[in-house]
Scaffold this motif. Structure first.
Motif, short mmCIF file in Angstrom:
data_model
loop_
_atom_site.label_atom_id
_atom_site.label_comp_id
_atom_site.label_asym_id
_atom_site.label_seq_id
_atom_site.Cartn_x
_atom_site.Cartn_y
_atom_site.Cartn_z
N PHE A 74 7.88 13.53 49.99
CA PHE A 74 8.99 14.10 50.21
C PHE A 74 9.59 15.38 50.34
N LEU A 75 10.10 15.80 51.42
CA LEU A 75 10.25 17.25 51.47
C LEU A 75 11.77 17.64 51.10
N GLY A 76 12.10 17.21 49.78
CA GLY A 76 13.37 17.60 49.03
C GLY A 76 14.47 16.74 49.19
N ASP A 77 15.41 16.97 48.24
CA ASP A 77 16.57 16.11 48.39
C ASP A 77 16.23 14.47 48.37
N PHE A 78 15.49 14.21 47.58
CA PHE A 78 15.29 12.88 46.98
C PHE A 78 16.50 12.23 46.50
N LEU A 79 17.10 12.96 45.63
CA LEU A 79 18.14 12.51 45.07
C LEU A 79 19.36 13.30 45.47
N HIS A 80 20.61 12.66 45.64
CA HIS A 80 21.67 13.49 46.18
C HIS A 80 22.42 14.19 45.04
N ALA A 81 22.70 13.75 43.99
CA ALA A 81 23.56 14.24 42.88
C ALA A 81 23.37 13.66 41.40
N ARG A 82 23.90 13.91 40.53
CA ARG A 82 23.70 13.33 39.22
C ARG A 82 24.25 11.73 39.39
N ALA A 83 24.94 11.61 40.25
CA ALA A 83 25.54 10.09 40.38
C ALA A 83 24.30 9.27 40.85
N ALA A 84 23.48 9.93 41.38
CA ALA A 84 22.12 9.02 41.76
C ALA A 84 21.47 8.33 40.64
N HIS A 85 21.57 8.94 39.37
CA HIS A 85 21.26 8.28 38.25
C HIS A 85 21.76 7.12 37.81
N ALA A 86 22.88 6.63 38.47
CA ALA A 86 23.51 5.44 38.20
C ALA A 86 22.44 4.18 38.05
N ALA A 87 22.93 3.35 37.12
CA ALA A 87 21.94 2.39 36.76
C ALA A 87 21.48 1.60 38.00
N THR A 89 21.19 2.31 41.33
CA THR A 89 20.25 3.06 42.21
C THR A 89 18.88 3.19 41.55
N GLN A 90 19.05 3.42 40.03
CA GLN A 90 17.69 3.71 39.45
C GLN A 90 16.90 2.47 39.22
N ALA A 91 17.66 1.00 39.24
CA ALA A 91 17.13 -0.12 38.95
C ALA A 91 16.64 -0.62 40.36
N ALA A 92 16.94 -0.19 41.49
CA ALA A 92 16.58 -0.43 42.77
C ALA A 92 15.07 0.50 43.14
N LEU A 93 15.29 1.87 42.74
CA LEU A 93 14.12 2.56 42.76
C LEU A 93 12.98 2.11 42.05
N LEU A 94 13.10 1.54 40.82
CA LEU A 94 12.20 1.13 39.71
C LEU A 94 11.35 -0.08 40.49
#
Length: 215
Positions: A74-87, A89-94
């Motif tokens: 990934f060439l950067g900007d994997f996460l957009h902002a701290r809001a991307a750590h929302a449960a 989003t994180q559950a979908a990534l995991l």
């Protein structure tokens, strides 16, 4: 339909899905996926579409299946902002990571990653700073950074305007120059920046179904 380009002694494949494939390394290269961008907008009360995280992950799955890739960089900007750590989003990534434990994942930190923070350690993503050089290629987020190899970068979200006398159409594009290539943004909710072709640059637009060289 895809397009092969030959740069720095390597064959690279430009894919209609706004990604690049490096056959020798069996690697997919993805720019600016911006997980959690829609969630960040919704956190400010801005009504934007939901489901973009799932859409992005499904698109990655399709590319991995199509090419049998073993590595996604990934060439950067994997996460957009701290809001991307929302449960959610994180559950979908995991869940996606648990379905794809065999994949090697590398993230070159971009400007949004520095604000958002690194992805959760459980996602098992190798974190590197730019330039990250492998052989003759240097993987970056910013296209103008000094690097020892041919630069592959994102950040710009390039798009190119195709126009006739009667109509115009703006499409995501790959910008290929003598020392660098800028990839289009991969994310489903990232927009684009219309660019002007500089001397010596080649433009390849993608319609989502095919990649075309712009003469």
């Amino acid at each position: 339909m895809k397009q092969e380009v030959h740069l720095a002694g390597e064959t690279l494949v430009l894919l209609a899905q706004k990604a690049l494939y490096w056959p020798r390394e069996n690697m997919l290269v993805i720019a600016d996926i911006h997980f959690g961008k829609a969630a960040a907008f919704r956190s400010f009360g801005i009504p934007v579409p939901s489901g973009t995280t799932t859409q992005n992950l499904d698109a990655l799955d399709e590319l991995v299946r199509a090419h049998g890739a073993e590595h996604i960089l990934f060439l950067g900007d994997f996460l957009h902002a701290r809001a991307a750590h929302a449960a959610s989003t994180q559950a979908a990534l995991l869940a996606w990571r648990l379905r794809n434990p065999q994949l090697m994942l590398t993230l070159v930190r971009g400007n949004h990653d520095k604000h958002a923070g690194d992805p959760a350690a459980i996602l098992d993503i190798a974190m590197v700073d730019e330039p990250h050089t492998v052989g003759a290629l240097s993987f970056c987020h910013h296209p103008d950074i000094a690097a020892p190899g041919y630069v592959l970068a994102g950040h710009v979200h390039p798009a190119y305007m195709l126009a006739t006398r009667a109509d115009a159409l703006r499409l995501p594009c790959f910008v290929v120059g003598a020392t660098r290539m800028i990839l289009p943004s991969f994310g489903a909710f990232t927009g684009g920046h219309t660019i002007t072709r500089a001397p010596g640059e080649a433009i390849y637009v993608t319609s989502g179904e095919a990649v075309h060289y712009v003469r």
